[in-house]
Design an enzyme around this catalytic site. Structure first.
Site, PDB file in Angstrom:
ATOM      1  N   ASP A 264       0.866  -1.180   0.000  1.00  0.00           N
ATOM      2  CA  ASP A 264       0.000   0.000   0.000  1.00  0.00           C
ATOM      3  C   ASP A 264       0.910   1.239   0.000  1.00  0.00           C
ATOM      4  O   ASP A 264       2.133   1.143   0.149  1.00  0.00           O
ATOM      5  CB  ASP A 264      -0.966  -0.019   1.192  1.00  0.00           C
ATOM      6  CG  ASP A 264      -2.181   0.882   0.939  1.00  0.00           C
ATOM      7  OD1 ASP A 264      -2.128   1.714   0.006  1.00  0.00           O
ATOM      8  OD2 ASP A 264      -3.181   0.768   1.662  1.00  0.00           O
TER       9      ASP A 264
HETATM   10  C1  BGC Z   1      -5.118   3.184   0.226  1.00  0.00           C
HETATM   11  C2  BGC Z   1      -5.281   2.125  -0.838  1.00  0.00           C
HETATM   12  C3  BGC Z   1      -5.213   2.767  -2.199  1.00  0.00           C
HETATM   13  C4  BGC Z   1      -3.905   3.492  -2.333  1.00  0.00           C
HETATM   14  C5  BGC Z   1      -3.678   4.121  -3.692  1.00  0.00           C
HETATM   15  C6  BGC Z   1      -3.912   4.070  -0.017  1.00  0.00           C
HETATM   16  O1  BGC Z   1      -3.891   5.155   0.844  1.00  0.00           O
HETATM   17  O2  BGC Z   1      -5.021   2.556   1.489  1.00  0.00           O
HETATM   18  O3  BGC Z   1      -6.493   1.447  -0.648  1.00  0.00           O
HETATM   19  O4  BGC Z   1      -5.382   1.801  -3.196  1.00  0.00           O
HETATM   20  O5  BGC Z   1      -3.855   4.510  -1.347  1.00  0.00           O
HETATM   21  O6  BGC Z   1      -4.506   5.187  -3.917  1.00  0.00           O
END
Ligand code: BGC
Length: 709
Positions: A264
């Protein structure tokens, strides 16, 4: 590995390899060639670093994708096309209801169709991978990301996880150019953050993780999701992103995941803040050992280049990751066509009548009717409606994670109602003035559209008080004095603790964030053209102090009996100041038609472990209008090797009935669904005595007994 990928890898420098393993956001690429200022500079990266990077996130649209890919291919030595990833969660241009709402539809087929539509729209916009579905099991409405989830039940979650992946990928293990690939997230257990506080500790036992949390991810992987994203949280005291046991033993070896594992956002770097890595290099090594192939935005893998003595083991892990990444790019056909799927006139395929119709139908099927005193709903076309509340004329109906959706293209409730009802009086003021009250007095019914804003659910929106704000309650108090029937329509991304004032509305309709055509769907429901088709995928608690509250809780040594004697016995699992019961239970939701179940029967009394039970039940529509129902089958194991939930959903079927129709329904329940995790952490089915319950929600139903030998 193909010959092509093999040869390509043999030509790559170490820096090029770790570049492939790095993902940067679109702003790094935004200014093309001259991007040495801004993000690059802040991140202390060079242009050479930029043109070795393997993937980009958060960019879409013909112009941008074309420009970034073209420039990248021109500048980079090996001309390995960039992969474009983005969060297309419940819609791209056409926005469907939020995932928690779609879960309320109890309709995997609908979820599959909706996912396919937004996947097609996203693919035409140049996206190759969507960071969806999120299948974290959720039981705490204080956590804002419950809006992205499928709710509190492992079985419903796994059915919808499968449907989402199938829809996103158009039923292919590798999507064609008209679909995007699914990246299931967040592995694992992110929904169990303590006290519902975002990014907080998760501490579920491995037994519980396997028993309840893994099924959603497993279903998505089995349905062909080629990517998995790690979670921000810890598991057994180690951040998931650097957790060897979680990623290698559980995800790869046991769940059989062979695809790409992406961190993530900055989750590798965050191991420093977690206090489990001293610096980015150490964090990178932990993530690499755990098998993370792509570093999203922490630039940790790039730091491996500065390391003088990288062990041959780590170098081999880098090669494995690069091989997986390039294989994936090759399987998508990116080497043959770096502009795969990108359509110059994508706008033509977006927001089409067909897409919007499905979005509207999805909103109808997701809406949950919680109360309908004296059958107040549906309303007559010519009834005089007073429309009030912060959502009466507000296009903020899309919900979080709908970055390509536009509120300017989203009809408000007022405009949609006006198109169908003949007598609508709408009031803008949130605090009613004398003239407003006068006007409302002349109406037949008041429709109060209340709720939280889209910014109050989604990532980073934990709340200690998931409830309507005081000014909305004050409005309801004013309305109460008018002595008019009140329909309250709730817009929310999460279960709320509903004030008695809200519950005293004559009708209560949960619309969630219903998406691009939510207002039209509401109009159809209010008019009775459609029955609201949703059932709660998450419990609505009675009281904040009951959270987390979910129907499938384990049995305790001192359970309530449900009898009067519970009141006299202090030493039971209960509160001294509140009941255990929720305000509205999992699976609950009303229709307009009156339906009943009877004559429930199982095909046998005794089964072998490999059998399926045929559950037979008669459903009757007593009304002269068509009906919708969700028949739900719950099981209970009388004695287990470990404790078992009181009841667990094991099958469901949504049925539509003609006026006065009586139908015999047969539901297939393979007994393998009754397997559970034993104390040796293995999944098995126990012989013994069981109960089944067939009903319209998790609290009631017709009971049967059976035995597995
Ligand atoms: C979130 C993810 C997301 C990623 C990209 C993160 O802050 O937890 O779910 O896919 O950002 O945008």
């Amino acid at each position: 590995m193909s010959q092509f990928v093999k040869e390509l890898i043999s030509k790559m420098t170490f820096a090029e390899k770790i570049g492939q393993m790095t993902q940067l956001s679109g702003d790094f690429f935004a200014s093309g060639n001259a991007a040495i200022t801004g993000p690059l500079q802040q991140a202390n990266l060079s242009q050479a670093d930029l043109y070795r990077v393997g993937s980009v996130l958060g960019v879409s649209g013909f112009e941008q994708v074309k420009k970034i890919q073209t420039n990248y291919l021109k500048q980079s030595r090996l001309k390995i096309p960039l992969l474009f990833m983005a969060d297309v969660v419940h819609g791209y241009r056409t926005i469907f209801p939020i995932p928690l709402a779609l879960a309320a539809s109890f309709d995997p087929q609908l979820v599959r169709q909706a996912s396919e539509i937004f996947s097609r729209e996203a693919a035409a916009g140049g996206v190759h991978v969507t960071f969806a579905p999120m299948v974290d099991l959720v039981r705490d409405p204080r956590w804002g990301r419950v809006m992205e989830a499928n709710g509190e039940d492992p079985f419903l979650n796994s059915q919808l996880a499968k449907a989402s992946v199938e829809g996103i990928q158009g039923l292919r293990s590798i999507p064609d150019a008209e679909h995007v690939a699914a990246c299931v997230k967040h592995f694992a257990g992110y929904g169990a953050v303590e006290a519902g506080r975002e990014y907080n500790t998760v501490d579920v036992s491995e037994w519980r993780l396997r028993d309840q949390y893994l099924s959603g991810y497993q279903a998505a992987i089995d349905a062909g999701a080629p990517l998995v994203m790690t979670a921000f949280n810890t598991f057994q005291g180690k951040p998931a992103t650097g957790n060897y046991h979680l990623m290698r033993d559980i995800l790869r070896r046991e769940l059989g995941f062979q695809g790409l594992l992406i961190s993530d956002w900055d989750a590798i770097g965050e191991m420093i803040a977690h206090g489990t890595a001293a610096d980015l290099q150490a964090a990178a090594q932990q993530a690499l050992k755990a098998g993370v192939d792509i570093d999203m935005m922490s630039m940790a893998y790039l730091k491996l280049a500065n390391h003088n003595h990288l062990s041959s083991n780590l170098v081999a892990l880098v090669d494995q990751a690069v091989e997986r990444i390039l294989n994936f790019k090759e399987s998508l056909g990116l080497f043959a066509d770096p502009f795969r799927g990108l359509a110059q006139r994508a706008e033509k395929q977006n927001l089409t009548t067909k897409n919007l119709q499905l979005a509207q139908q999805a909103a109808v099927e997701s809406a949950v009717l919680l109360k309908n005193k004296n059958d107040l709903l549906p309303l007559a076309k010519d009834c005089k409606i007073g429309l009030v509340g912060n959502y009466a004329d507000n296009p903020d109906l899309l919900g979080s994670w709908s970055w390509q959706g536009k509120t300017t293209e989203t009809p408000t409730i007022k405009s949609a109602l006006k198109a169908k009802f003949t007598k609508i009086s709408s009031i803008q003021n949130q605090q009613l003035q004398t003239a407003d009250l006068q006007l409302l007095k002349q109406q037949d019914v008041i429709v109060a559209c209340l709720g939280l804003s889209a910014q109050q659910s989604g990532e980073a929106t934990s709340m200690t008080q998931p409830q309507l704000p005081e000014e909305q309650l004050a409005l309801l108090r004013q309305l109460q004095q008018l002595n008019k029937p009140v329909v309250t329509v709730l817009i929310t991304g999460r279960p709320l603790v509903l004030d008695p004032l809200v519950k005293s509305s004559d009708s209560l309709l949960l619309l969630w964030f219903p998406g691009s055509r939510g207002a039209a769907a509401l109009t159809q429901i209010l008019l009775g053209e459609e029955e609201p088709g949703g059932r709660l995928p998450m419990t609505f608690p009675q009281d904040l102090g009951q959270i987390p509250l979910y129907y499938n809780h384990f049995r305790t040594g001192r359970p309530l009996t449900g009898n009067q004697s519970d009141l006299d016995n202090k030493y039971l699992s209960k509160y001294i100041d509140q009941v255990n019961q929720p305000a509205f239970c999992f699976g609950y939701g009303l229709g307009y038609a009156k339906t009943t179940l009877s004559e429930s029967q199982l095909d046998k009394e005794t089964y072998q472990a490999s059998d399926s039970i045929q559950v037979m039940v008669k459903i009757e529509n007593h009304s002269d209008i068509a009906a919708k129902q969700v028949i739900q089958v719950y099981s209970q194991q009388i004695v287990g090797e470990t404790v078992r939930p009181l009841w667990e959903l094991k099958a469901f079927q949504k049925v539509k009935l003609q006026p006065k129709e009586i139908r015999k329904i047969e539901i297939d329940l393979p007994l393998s669904r009754l397997k559970y995790i034993h104390s040796d952490l293995k999944s098995r089915l126990d012989p013994g005595n069981y109960r089944l319950k067939v009903g319209f929600d998790s609290q009631s139903g017709l009971r049967q007994s059976f035995k597995i030998i």
